[in-house]
Design an enzyme around this catalytic site. Sequence first.
Site, PDB file in Angstrom:
ATOM      1  N   THR A  39     101.270 120.723  55.176  1.00 24.34           N
ATOM      2  CA  THR A  39     101.118 122.138  55.535  1.00 24.34           C
ATOM      3  C   THR A  39      99.719 122.402  56.087  1.00 24.34           C
ATOM      4  OG1 THR A  39     102.648 122.727  53.775  1.00 24.34           O
ATOM      5  CG2 THR A  39     101.278 124.499  54.625  1.00 24.34           C
ATOM      6  N   HIS A  42      99.601 121.335  59.622  1.00 23.03           N
ATOM      7  CA  HIS A  42     100.221 122.303  60.544  1.00 23.03           C
ATOM      8  C   HIS A  42      99.253 123.464  60.814  1.00 23.03           C
ATOM      9  CE1 HIS A  42     103.929 120.196  60.485  1.00 23.03           C
ATOM     10  NE2 HIS A  42     104.250 120.505  59.245  1.00 23.03           N
ATOM     11  N   GLU A  61      96.312 121.986  46.976  1.00 24.96           N
ATOM     12  CA  GLU A  61      96.523 120.869  46.049  1.00 24.96           C
ATOM     13  C   GLU A  61      95.162 120.513  45.461  1.00 24.96           C
ATOM     14  OE1 GLU A  61      98.433 117.695  48.209  1.00 24.96           O
ATOM     15  OE2 GLU A  61     100.095 118.976  48.831  1.00 24.96           O
ATOM     16  N   CYS A  91     109.304 139.365  38.376  1.00 27.45           N
ATOM     17  CA  CYS A  91     110.530 139.578  39.156  1.00 27.45           C
ATOM     18  C   CYS A  91     111.706 138.849  38.500  1.00 27.45           C
ATOM     19  CB  CYS A  91     110.333 139.112  40.608  1.00 27.45           C
ATOM     20  SG  CYS A  91     110.289 137.324  40.810  1.00 27.45           S
ATOM     21  N   CYS A  94     111.191 134.967  38.501  1.00 30.33           N
ATOM     22  CA  CYS A  94     110.177 134.517  37.539  1.00 30.33           C
ATOM     23  C   CYS A  94     110.721 134.580  36.115  1.00 30.33           C
ATOM     24  CB  CYS A  94     108.924 135.373  37.644  1.00 30.33           C
ATOM     25  SG  CYS A  94     107.876 134.952  39.040  1.00 30.33           S
ATOM     26  N   CYS A 102     110.056 133.208  43.413  1.00 31.71           N
ATOM     27  CA  CYS A 102     109.426 134.516  43.153  1.00 31.71           C
ATOM     28  C   CYS A 102     109.384 135.368  44.423  1.00 31.71           C
ATOM     29  CB  CYS A 102     107.994 134.303  42.626  1.00 31.71           C
ATOM     30  SG  CYS A 102     107.040 135.829  42.490  1.00 31.71           S
TER      31      CYS A 102
HETATM   32 ZN   LIG Z   1     101.306 120.563  49.622  1.00 27.92          ZN
HETATM   33 ZN   LIG Z   2     108.011 136.723  40.567  1.00 29.83          ZN
END
Ligand SMILES: [Zn+2]
Ligand SMILES: [Zn+2]
Length: 339
Positions: A39, A42, A61, A91, A94, A102
Amino acid sequence: MKAIVKAERKPGVTVVDWEQPVSQDDPVIKIEAAAICGTDIHIYDWVGYDFMQVPIVMGHEACGTVVSRGNSSLVPGQKVVIDSVITCGLCHYCRTGFENLCTNRKTLGLNVNGVFAEYVCLPSRSLIPLPETVGFEEGSCLEPLGVALRAIENSRIKPGDSVAIVGPGPLGLLTLMLCKQSGVRSAIVIGTRADTYRLNAAKQWGADRILVAEDGECAAVVREYTGGLGADAVFEWSGSRTGLRMACELARPGGQVISGAIYAADVSIDMTRLVRAEITLSTSRSRVYSTWIRAIHLVSNRVIDINPVITHRFPVADAVKAFATVAEKQALKAVIEFA
Ligand SMILES: [Zn+2]
Ligand SMILES: [Zn+2]
């Protein structure tokens, strides 16, 4: 403090002096090691992430030590791994154990400032204590291990099964490790010509065969390995149109394709073939708390060794070089050290 920042809406990253976070309420963490993810690449390439607000501290990370505890019960000096997603805890998802879904999720380094910095300040529910037996570098790679592990959890693989893995990046290789540990009878890893370095790593880690997609024999070789049937499970991590289509071809009738990849554009697949062959197409997104705990146990008890995935280390000053190395697919995990 030093931080790796996406400063402009164009390719590249910069290392800048960034204001150190302070909070009375939330714990402050000193980042010891942080890993570059696909990611991040990107975002570095500035492909598909136009929605981001810049400037923003990148990265999701990481592993670190608690500097100040805020209102939490954490202890200063405690080693922690950082959850890449800030969830709301309130929510429906969760509260039903699906915090990966979530509805108010915020991803570090994407929607809020991330972990590529000397210090971060985060809600305590984003911090998971680590045993001392887990090293900082290992800790920084628990996030992708959890992503691979969630894909395994969402699969139906059993000891004795045959699997194929499309996409030999870190997630594909961590999936390979977990599959081998789960007692599969054969694991075939498929990449492109650009993946030579990573396919060789797959071979070292126990792939029974490595295949290059451009050679065009993948389906035949997988069938040959599986008594003419096809793979019981195919994990798709390439995020490419051809990768997903191939994954659907490699699964046996009654088998399963599991994708946890993010696709830059819509992909059309031969759905009728999947229906006629009763192939299950499953997906997997990040991971849940129980996956984190399982991943920590696997590493701290030395059930799997994720150190081979960490092939490069860079001081924060060399961050641009680190991004270029990973973008050229000449590394698996590159870890940034902030000390
Ligand atoms: Zn990652
Ligand atoms: Zn949530």
